[in-house]
Write an enzyme that holds these catalytic residues in place. Structure first.
Site, PDB file in Angstrom:
ATOM      1  NE  ARG A  47      -1.989  -2.039   3.191  1.00  0.00           N
ATOM      2  CZ  ARG A  47      -2.384  -2.426   4.404  1.00  0.00           C
ATOM      3  NH1 ARG A  47      -3.621  -2.193   4.785  1.00  0.00           N
ATOM      4  NH2 ARG A  47      -1.566  -3.024   5.232  1.00  0.00           N
ATOM      5  CG  ASP A  49       3.709   5.978   2.232  1.00  0.00           C
ATOM      6  OD1 ASP A  49       2.821   5.293   2.758  1.00  0.00           O
ATOM      7  OD2 ASP A  49       4.888   6.040   2.659  1.00  0.00           O
ATOM      8  CE1 TYR A 107       7.599   0.166  -1.648  1.00  0.00           C
ATOM      9  CE2 TYR A 107       7.907  -1.996  -0.658  1.00  0.00           C
ATOM     10  CZ  TYR A 107       7.069  -0.952  -1.044  1.00  0.00           C
ATOM     11  OH  TYR A 107       5.719  -1.037  -0.833  1.00  0.00           O
ATOM     12  NE  ARG A 194       8.051   8.620   2.819  1.00  0.00           N
ATOM     13  CZ  ARG A 194       6.958   9.273   3.173  1.00  0.00           C
ATOM     14  NH1 ARG A 194       5.769   8.674   3.092  1.00  0.00           N
ATOM     15  NH2 ARG A 194       7.017  10.508   3.594  1.00  0.00           N
TER      16      ARG A 194
END
Lengths: 241, 241
Positions: A47, A49, A107, A194
Site C-alpha cells: 500500500r 504512500d 523497493y 522511507r
C-alpha cells in the site's frame, strides 16, 4: 487474477482508496467496474504512500472468468488514466492473494545529490544538496540485513508484536548524480523504507557515522530515528511470490 | 554568461518564444527580467521542439556583470518553474555564443518497446509495440557517421546549400525495455534527430533492412524518409565547445 501495475505516484494520494484524494486503487476499481460491470474487491502487495511510485505493484482480485488476461490488459490500459499502466495479467488459483502470498518485496529509494534542484526527475527523487558518501551508506546498510525488530524504523501504528521481519538485502549504489538504495524484505512495515532512507541520508551527509544506523535499529526506539525521507524517492520495484 | 539548463519538455511548446504557448525561452527571459530588471537577449545551442527535453541545453546572454554566476544560479532556480532548472553558470568572453560557438551537440532518442504503454516514462519515450532489433538498428546507424548532405533527413525549410554536416557518432543500445539512440553531430538541422529516430525504428521493427537508412541518406530526397519520431523521446544531452 494477478495484475502487475506501473504508476507515477506524483498525482496520487497513494494506493489505498479514501474519502478524499485521487488514489490508484480507486482508479483501478473504476476501470474494472466499467469493463466487468462488477464492483470488485482488489488487494495490493504494497500500500504505497502518497507520492510514491510503482514499477511492479501486484494486485489480485476474483473475476467470473469470462475475460481473458490478454483482453483484460488491453481493456484496462484503455480505461486507466495515463499515469497508471497494466504490465501483465495472469489467471491464478483462488488461493492467490497479492498481499498474503508475497514472499519478497523490492523497493528502491533514489536521492539526487547535486547543487541544483531536479527538473526532469522532480517528484521522482529526493534532492539533497552536497555529495552523499555512498561507501559510508553501503557500510551502514549492512546492519539492516537479517531478521530484526523494526520498531525504530516503522510507524508507531504497527502492532508491537508484529514488527519482526526479514530483510534479505540492502544495497547502495551511485549512477551519476543519482544514489539508489535497494531493499528486499519479506514485508515492509508502514514507514519502513522511507525511515531507512532518511537514516541512510544522515550517514551519507556525514552527520552520523555508519554504525549509527545499526545502533538505532538495536535501540528499538522510534524516537531515535532520523527524519523520514520524502515519498517521491520511493518506488515499489517488484514483488516475488 | 553561459548557463546550462535542464528541462522537462512535456508542458512546453518548445524552446523558442512564440506568440502563443508556453516556451522555455520565455520562462527564462521572464526570470532574468525579474532578477536583473533588464530585457536580455538569450541564445540557445539547440532550439528544441515542443515536447522535447534537455539535460544540458546551453544558453548565452550578456549581463552588466553585477551578478556572480553562483548567485545567478540560485536566483534563477528560485524564479524558474519546477520543470526548468539551471545546472550551472559561468562568466564567458563576449565572443562566446551558445549557438555559434558550439562544436558538437549530443542528442539521445529513447524508445520503449514493451506491450504496455508507459506510465512512469510517458512523454519521455516513444512507445513502440513489438521488440526492436537493436543489432539491426546499430548496423543501420553506422551509415550515418561522417560528413553528409542530410536532405533526406531534415526539414524542407533548411536551405539546400546548408545541409552538409558532420556526424561524429551514432550508437544504439538497449537498457531493459528502453532502446537508446545517441547521436553526436556538429549541427542538427531542423527535424534531423527525430527523422533519423523514425528511420531507425523502421529497421528495428523489421520493416526495412539496415542498409535502407544509408540508401535514404544517399538519395537526398526527403520523400524517401520514414515517419518522424515523436518529440517526447528526444533529449538534448550535452553541448561541447
Amino acid at each position: 487474477m494477478k495484475v502487475v501495475l506501473e504508476y507515477d505516484g506524483r498525482e496520487f494520494a497513494g494506493w489505498q482508496q479514501q474519502a478524499h484524494g485521487r488514489t490508484v486503487e480507486a482508479e483501478l476499481k473504476r476501470a474494472l467496474r466499467s469493463i466487468t460491470g462488477q464492483e470488485l474487491k482488489v488487494f495490493a502487495a504494497g500500500r504505497t504512500d502518497a507520492g510514491a511510485h510503482a514499477e511492479g505493484q501486484v494486485v489480485s482480485f476474483q473475476t467470473d472468468g469470462r475475460i481473458s488476461p490478454r483482453r483484460l490488459v488491453a481493456a484496462l490500459n484503455a480505461k486507466l488514466p495515463g499515469d497508471v499502466a497494466v504490465l501483465s495479467a495472469e489467471e491464478m488459483p483462488d488461493t492467490f492473494h497479492a498481499r498474503y502470498s508475497a514472499r519478497w518485496r523490492r523497493y528502491r529509494y533514489r536521492y539526487l545529490d547535486r547543487p541544483s534542484r531536479p527538473a526532469l526527475e522532480r517528484g521522482r527523487c529526493w534532492h539533497v544538496r552536497g555529495p552523499l558518501d555512498v561507501d559510508a551508506m553501503a557500510k551502514a546498510a549492512k546492519a539492516l540485513v537479517g531478521k530484526h525488530d523494526w520498531t525504530s524504523y516503522c510507524s508507531a501504528s504497527e502492532p508491537p508484536d508484529a514488527r519482526v521481519r526479514d530483510m534479505r538485502s540492502a544495497s547502495v549504489l551511485r549512477r551519476g548524480d543519482v544514489v539508489e538504495v535497494e531493499l528486499v524484505a519479506e514485508g515492509f512495515l508502514r514507514g519502513l523504507a522511507r525511515s531507512i532512507a532518511g537514516a541512510l541520508a544522515e550517514v551519507g551527509r556525514g552527520r552520523r557515522p555508519p554504525e549509527w544506523v545499526g545502533e538505532v535499529l538495536e535501540a528499538r526506539d522510534r524516537r531515535q530515528a532520523a527524519r523520514t525521507a520524502p515519498a517521491g524517492g520511493l518506488t515499489l520495484v517488484e514483488v516475488i511470490y
